[in-house]
Scaffold this motif. Sequence first.
Motif, mmCIF file in Angstrom:
data_model
loop_
_atom_site.group_PDB
_atom_site.id
_atom_site.type_symbol
_atom_site.label_atom_id
_atom_site.label_comp_id
_atom_site.label_asym_id
_atom_site.label_seq_id
_atom_site.Cartn_x
_atom_site.Cartn_y
_atom_site.Cartn_z
ATOM 1 N N GLU A 188 -11.326 -66.964 -12.174
ATOM 2 C CA GLU A 188 -10.649 -68.231 -12.447
ATOM 3 C C GLU A 188 -9.562 -68.502 -11.398
ATOM 4 O OE1 GLU A 188 -8.065 -70.386 -16.032
ATOM 5 O OE2 GLU A 188 -9.145 -68.518 -16.408
ATOM 6 N N LYS A 189 -8.878 -67.447 -10.999
ATOM 7 C CA LYS A 189 -7.829 -67.585 -9.987
ATOM 8 C C LYS A 189 -8.427 -68.025 -8.657
ATOM 9 C CE LYS A 189 -3.957 -64.894 -8.068
ATOM 10 N NZ LYS A 189 -3.299 -63.550 -8.058
ATOM 11 N N LEU A 190 -9.579 -67.464 -8.309
ATOM 12 C CA LEU A 190 -10.254 -67.889 -7.066
ATOM 13 C C LEU A 190 -10.676 -69.354 -7.143
ATOM 14 C CD1 LEU A 190 -12.472 -64.738 -6.374
ATOM 15 C CD2 LEU A 190 -10.596 -65.573 -4.927
ATOM 16 N N GLN A 191 -11.191 -69.758 -8.302
ATOM 17 C CA GLN A 191 -11.607 -71.151 -8.475
ATOM 18 C C GLN A 191 -10.420 -72.098 -8.311
ATOM 19 O OE1 GLN A 191 -13.449 -70.814 -12.344
ATOM 20 N NE2 GLN A 191 -15.513 -70.884 -11.482
ATOM 21 N N HIS A 193 -7.990 -71.734 -6.446
ATOM 22 C CA HIS A 193 -7.657 -71.812 -5.018
ATOM 23 C C HIS A 193 -8.842 -72.320 -4.180
ATOM 24 C CE1 HIS A 193 -4.267 -69.321 -6.334
ATOM 25 N NE2 HIS A 193 -3.688 -69.582 -5.176
ATOM 26 N N ASP A 194 -9.837 -72.882 -4.885
ATOM 27 C CA ASP A 194 -11.010 -73.452 -4.201
ATOM 28 C C ASP A 194 -11.702 -72.454 -3.294
ATOM 29 O OD1 ASP A 194 -10.714 -75.987 -5.363
ATOM 30 O OD2 ASP A 194 -9.206 -76.543 -3.881
ATOM 31 N N ILE A 229 -17.293 -65.178 -6.740
ATOM 32 C CA ILE A 229 -17.018 -65.549 -8.131
ATOM 33 C C ILE A 229 -18.226 -65.223 -9.003
ATOM 34 C CG2 ILE A 229 -16.740 -67.530 -9.669
ATOM 35 C CD1 ILE A 229 -14.868 -68.754 -7.641
ATOM 36 N N GLN A 230 -19.419 -65.502 -8.498
ATOM 37 C CA GLN A 230 -20.633 -65.246 -9.272
ATOM 38 C C GLN A 230 -20.765 -63.771 -9.634
ATOM 39 O OE1 GLN A 230 -24.230 -66.595 -7.420
ATOM 40 N NE2 GLN A 230 -25.554 -65.770 -9.027
#
Length: 422
Positions: A188-191, A193-194, A229-230
């Motif tokens: 979620e944190k990576l998402q 930060h795009d 992320i996946q």
Amino acid sequence: MAANAVVSELSSSEMKQILGRDQILINPSWLQVKKALTAAQTRIRINRLPEQAVKKALKQVVDGDEELVTLGVVQCPKKYFYDLNSTVFQAIRITEDLVGVFISRLSAPPGQSTKPPLRHTSDRPTRWCNEVIDTFWTQLTEEQMDEIRQLRTLSALPRSVASMEILLGFTRPRFVSEVTVALRDLAEKLQQHDRDGMSWAELKKFDQTMTARFPQVLLSLAEGNRITIQSLLEYCDANQLFGLAYRRWEGSSRIFDAPQLVINVQSPEIVRSTLKQLPQNTKRLLEGVAAHHPTELDTIGWLRIHFDQTNRVIFIDEVQSDFLEQIRPFQQEGRDADYRRVAMAATAAAEPWARHGVATCLQWAREMNFRLGFHTWDSAGRTHHMTPSARKWTTYYGKLIKRFNFQPIAVPGYPEKIHILE
């Protein structure tokens, strides 16, 4: 219609071999029960059940007068040199729409009584659920078995929560390890930060805490030196060592005067192998403690939960491990070397249990859009019959609060500030 995926793959001969002489019925008419009773008692002369007694017992369950009725249990005298057989009939109200019937010839060894398959009602939800599914699985659909498991959880939860059944219609507490929750948070944190992924070097700068705590897991997810992320979301625990069981608690030391859910984090593999290698009285002592605590023999530790619907908080009222408390003395200097080795190995294997328990509660709370709550030292001291324990605080509470980054917040209705995690 096939009962479930397993049954649909069985041949009629395999089904017959599994059932033996057992007659298993769901929502039967009296004529179906009568036919099954006749089949079970064909060419039988002793310890038969009369039709009228069975018909009366069935009616008690169908009409809702009784949850479970059992006929045909006998006591075999000690002087006998052979088992004593009898026809056993059981009818049980499983759900509002399901009544199950079991009919068979069962044996009682000398000096013992007949042991029918259904021995607990829904006030012991975990055992009740296991017995019902073990007995009737050949006649139940996957949806019906899911409903039974859900009822097990509902029975353990506070009855005062009017909307609990609606809530559990889409979620229930299920085991989630600490690392699984942490990886989801990282994704979620990576998402946010795009970013759809990072190299290991980037990730170490991006989240130093995660990469320090779980380097082996994260590196195992890397493909071409890139952790995506996946891959984080698809991670699942390999060789899961722990599971859950549920109990209900209405005893002392509750923050509020309401029934509580107890989540038992269990590991039969750890507990049973350890107890086999320690003195026999260790198991007896553990069983004695379990008789007064909301726990079972296979439990590593448990978390007592107050369900606060008003503030939408899943509040952890207590964290305790009777198992680790019982084996702790064996680790002291001067104890038998073999016992010390066994106790230390068990403690190391079981060590993550409390973190997994909190992670499970956190995931459950998030699924219902609740927050997770935990005591502060002051709120624990204001709870009736609960005294702040320095050792328990050092062993569990303080470490868990710091590791998951709980924050002290004033929440309406609580005697002092409590720790909250979103």
